[in-house]
Scaffold this motif. Structure first.
Motif, PDB file in Angstrom:
ATOM      1  N   GLY A 103      18.618  57.655  56.448  1.00  0.00           N
ATOM      2  CA  GLY A 103      18.710  57.824  57.899  1.00  0.00           C
ATOM      3  C   GLY A 103      20.019  58.458  58.322  1.00  0.00           C
ATOM      4  N   GLY A 104      21.110  58.101  57.646  1.00  0.00           N
ATOM      5  CA  GLY A 104      22.402  58.690  57.980  1.00  0.00           C
ATOM      6  C   GLY A 104      22.448  60.183  57.691  1.00  0.00           C
ATOM      7  N   LEU A 105      21.880  60.590  56.561  1.00  0.00           N
ATOM      8  CA  LEU A 105      21.852  62.017  56.209  1.00  0.00           C
ATOM      9  C   LEU A 105      20.934  62.791  57.142  1.00  0.00           C
ATOM     10  CD1 LEU A 105      21.760  61.755  52.302  1.00  0.00           C
ATOM     11  CD2 LEU A 105      23.696  62.468  53.737  1.00  0.00           C
ATOM     12  N   ARG A 106      19.826  62.143  57.565  1.00  0.00           N
ATOM     13  CA  ARG A 106      18.942  62.782  58.541  1.00  0.00           C
ATOM     14  C   ARG A 106      19.646  62.906  59.889  1.00  0.00           C
ATOM     15  NH1 ARG A 106      13.130  62.761  57.778  1.00  0.00           N
ATOM     16  NH2 ARG A 106      13.003  62.669  60.042  1.00  0.00           N
ATOM     17  N   GLY A 107      20.303  61.829  60.302  1.00  0.00           N
ATOM     18  CA  GLY A 107      20.987  61.842  61.592  1.00  0.00           C
ATOM     19  C   GLY A 107      22.096  62.875  61.659  1.00  0.00           C
ATOM     20  N   ALA A 108      22.758  63.117  60.519  1.00  0.00           N
ATOM     21  CA  ALA A 108      23.818  64.124  60.469  1.00  0.00           C
ATOM     22  C   ALA A 108      23.268  65.534  60.381  1.00  0.00           C
ATOM     23  CB  ALA A 108      24.727  63.858  59.267  1.00  0.00           C
ATOM     24  N   GLY A 109      21.949  65.655  60.190  1.00  0.00           N
ATOM     25  CA  GLY A 109      21.322  66.973  60.171  1.00  0.00           C
ATOM     26  C   GLY A 109      21.257  67.634  58.814  1.00  0.00           C
ATOM     27  N   PHE A 110      21.647  66.898  57.738  1.00  0.00           N
ATOM     28  CA  PHE A 110      21.677  67.506  56.409  1.00  0.00           C
ATOM     29  C   PHE A 110      20.300  67.565  55.748  1.00  0.00           C
ATOM     30  CE2 PHE A 110      26.133  65.896  56.608  1.00  0.00           C
ATOM     31  CZ  PHE A 110      26.753  67.127  56.587  1.00  0.00           C
ATOM     32  N   ILE A 111      19.442  66.585  56.031  1.00  0.00           N
ATOM     33  CA  ILE A 111      18.118  66.569  55.414  1.00  0.00           C
ATOM     34  C   ILE A 111      17.050  66.328  56.473  1.00  0.00           C
ATOM     35  CG2 ILE A 111      19.023  65.717  53.207  1.00  0.00           C
ATOM     36  CD1 ILE A 111      17.839  62.966  53.882  1.00  0.00           C
ATOM     37  N   GLY A 112      15.820  66.694  56.130  1.00  0.00           N
ATOM     38  CA  GLY A 112      14.682  66.476  57.012  1.00  0.00           C
ATOM     39  C   GLY A 112      13.460  66.130  56.180  1.00  0.00           C
ATOM     40  N   SER A 113      12.355  65.898  56.841  1.00  0.00           N
ATOM     41  CA  SER A 113      11.125  65.529  56.138  1.00  0.00           C
ATOM     42  C   SER A 113      10.484  66.755  55.513  1.00  0.00           C
ATOM     43  CB  SER A 113      10.137  64.882  57.110  1.00  0.00           C
ATOM     44  OG  SER A 113      10.659  63.661  57.609  1.00  0.00           O
ATOM     45  N   GLY A 114      10.026  66.585  54.275  1.00  0.00           N
ATOM     46  CA  GLY A 114       9.291  67.633  53.593  1.00  0.00           C
ATOM     47  C   GLY A 114       7.814  67.287  53.569  1.00  0.00           C
ATOM     48  N   PRO A 115       7.041  67.928  52.714  1.00  0.00           N
ATOM     49  CA  PRO A 115       5.606  67.628  52.617  1.00  0.00           C
ATOM     50  C   PRO A 115       5.382  66.245  52.031  1.00  0.00           C
ATOM     51  CG  PRO A 115       6.277  69.097  50.851  1.00  0.00           C
ATOM     52  CD  PRO A 115       7.461  68.991  51.773  1.00  0.00           C
ATOM     53  N   ARG A 116       4.232  65.680  52.314  1.00  0.00           N
ATOM     54  CA  ARG A 116       3.876  64.402  51.707  1.00  0.00           C
ATOM     55  C   ARG A 116       3.737  64.574  50.195  1.00  0.00           C
ATOM     56  NH1 ARG A 116       3.184  59.366  54.618  1.00  0.00           N
ATOM     57  NH2 ARG A 116       2.659  59.875  56.782  1.00  0.00           N
ATOM     58  N   SER A 117       4.196  63.578  49.468  1.00  0.00           N
ATOM     59  CA  SER A 117       4.084  63.630  48.013  1.00  0.00           C
ATOM     60  C   SER A 117       2.633  63.402  47.592  1.00  0.00           C
ATOM     61  CB  SER A 117       4.971  62.553  47.390  1.00  0.00           C
ATOM     62  OG  SER A 117       4.728  62.445  46.006  1.00  0.00           O
ATOM     63  N   PRO A 118       2.162  64.069  46.537  1.00  0.00           N
ATOM     64  CA  PRO A 118       0.792  63.857  46.049  1.00  0.00           C
ATOM     65  C   PRO A 118       0.643  62.553  45.271  1.00  0.00           C
ATOM     66  CG  PRO A 118       1.912  65.455  44.672  1.00  0.00           C
ATOM     67  CD  PRO A 118       2.848  65.157  45.816  1.00  0.00           C
ATOM     68  N   THR A 119       1.710  61.780  45.138  1.00  0.00           N
ATOM     69  CA  THR A 119       1.643  60.518  44.404  1.00  0.00           C
ATOM     70  C   THR A 119       0.953  59.443  45.243  1.00  0.00           C
ATOM     71  OG1 THR A 119       3.842  59.933  45.234  1.00  0.00           O
ATOM     72  CG2 THR A 119       3.730  61.048  43.105  1.00  0.00           C
TER      73      THR A 119
END
Length: 228
Positions: free
Chosen positions: A155-171
């Motif tokens: 959540g911290g990395l998302r809040g800082a703008g460094f990462i976001g959601s990618g595609p759903r995993s096929p697992t």
């Protein structure tokens, strides 16, 4: 609802009108003056922007036959003796202070524009893993580190703008994956992910290992990040 639909054509008409009023071609100017004006327009847009400016954005303020690359080359040349430069990052261009003036800027304590959020060593390690192995799930990150990577860290990395959601995993369960963002590239001065350091060298140094199921870390990278 009807009012909203009616507003869209009006906005488009206003935008078209603005395009007509704004003189991109500058055909009334001699070629040398026209080029100089285009250079100043491009520099003004980049200077005013808080994020890297794309080629498509710059093309809106110059003539249709104007070469953005040649304009940028001329601007880079003009700034050669200045304490700031024009750099290519995250698919666009941005003004940045030259690295050798970093200590001077810190010593001044002057407020700066677009500062990058400070990362703890543990957050930096997780971000590095996402950068190399994306798209990657939190569970896969936990396997790399040998313990659960906390939701707070993600959540911290998302809040800082460094990462976001990618595609759903096929697992099983189709968990979310995480990927880096354009801001990640901009913050670390990279144009594309190909500019990341060679992963084999990091693995040889024992800093990152997906196959081994762990990351060689010191005690500082521990339970503040790796917790349920």
């Amino acid at each position: 609802m009807a009012g909203a639909r009616a507003a869209k054509p009006r906005r488009k008409a206003e935008e078209r009108k603005q395009e007509i009023l704004y003189d991109r071609e500058l055909l009334d100017l001699p070629s040398e003056m026209r080029w100089r004006e285009w250079m100043m327009r491009v520099e003004a847009v980049i200077f005013a922007s808080s994020e890297p400016v794309s080629r498509e954005t710059l093309a809106r303020v110059v003539g249709k036959d104007c070469s953005i690359d040649l304009l940028i080359d001329d601007l880079v040349g003009e700034l050669r003796d200045r304490p700031y430069e024009l750099v290519s990052v995250a698919g666009g261009w941005q003004h940045r202070s030259r690295p050798r003036f970093a200590e001077t800027i810190r010593a001044s304590s002057a407020p700066t524009r677009g500062g990058v959020a400070a990362l703890s060593e543990s957050e930096a390690m997780v971000l590095m893993a996402v950068g190399y192995y994306q798209p990657i799930t939190r569970g896969e990150l936990s396997k790399i580190f040998g313990k659960d990577v906390s939701r707070d860290t993600i959540g911290g990395l998302r809040g800082a703008g460094f990462i976001g959601s990618g595609p759903r995993s096929p697992t099983p369960g189709a968990p979310y994956t995480y990927v880096t963002t354009p801001y990640f590239l901009s913050a670390f001065g990279m144009e594309t992910l190909r500019d990341l350091p060679n992963i084999e060298a990091l693995e040889d140094a024992g800093l990152l290992s997906k196959q081994g199921g762990s990351v060689d870390t010191d005690p500082a990278i521990g339970d503040d990040m790796l917790e349920d």
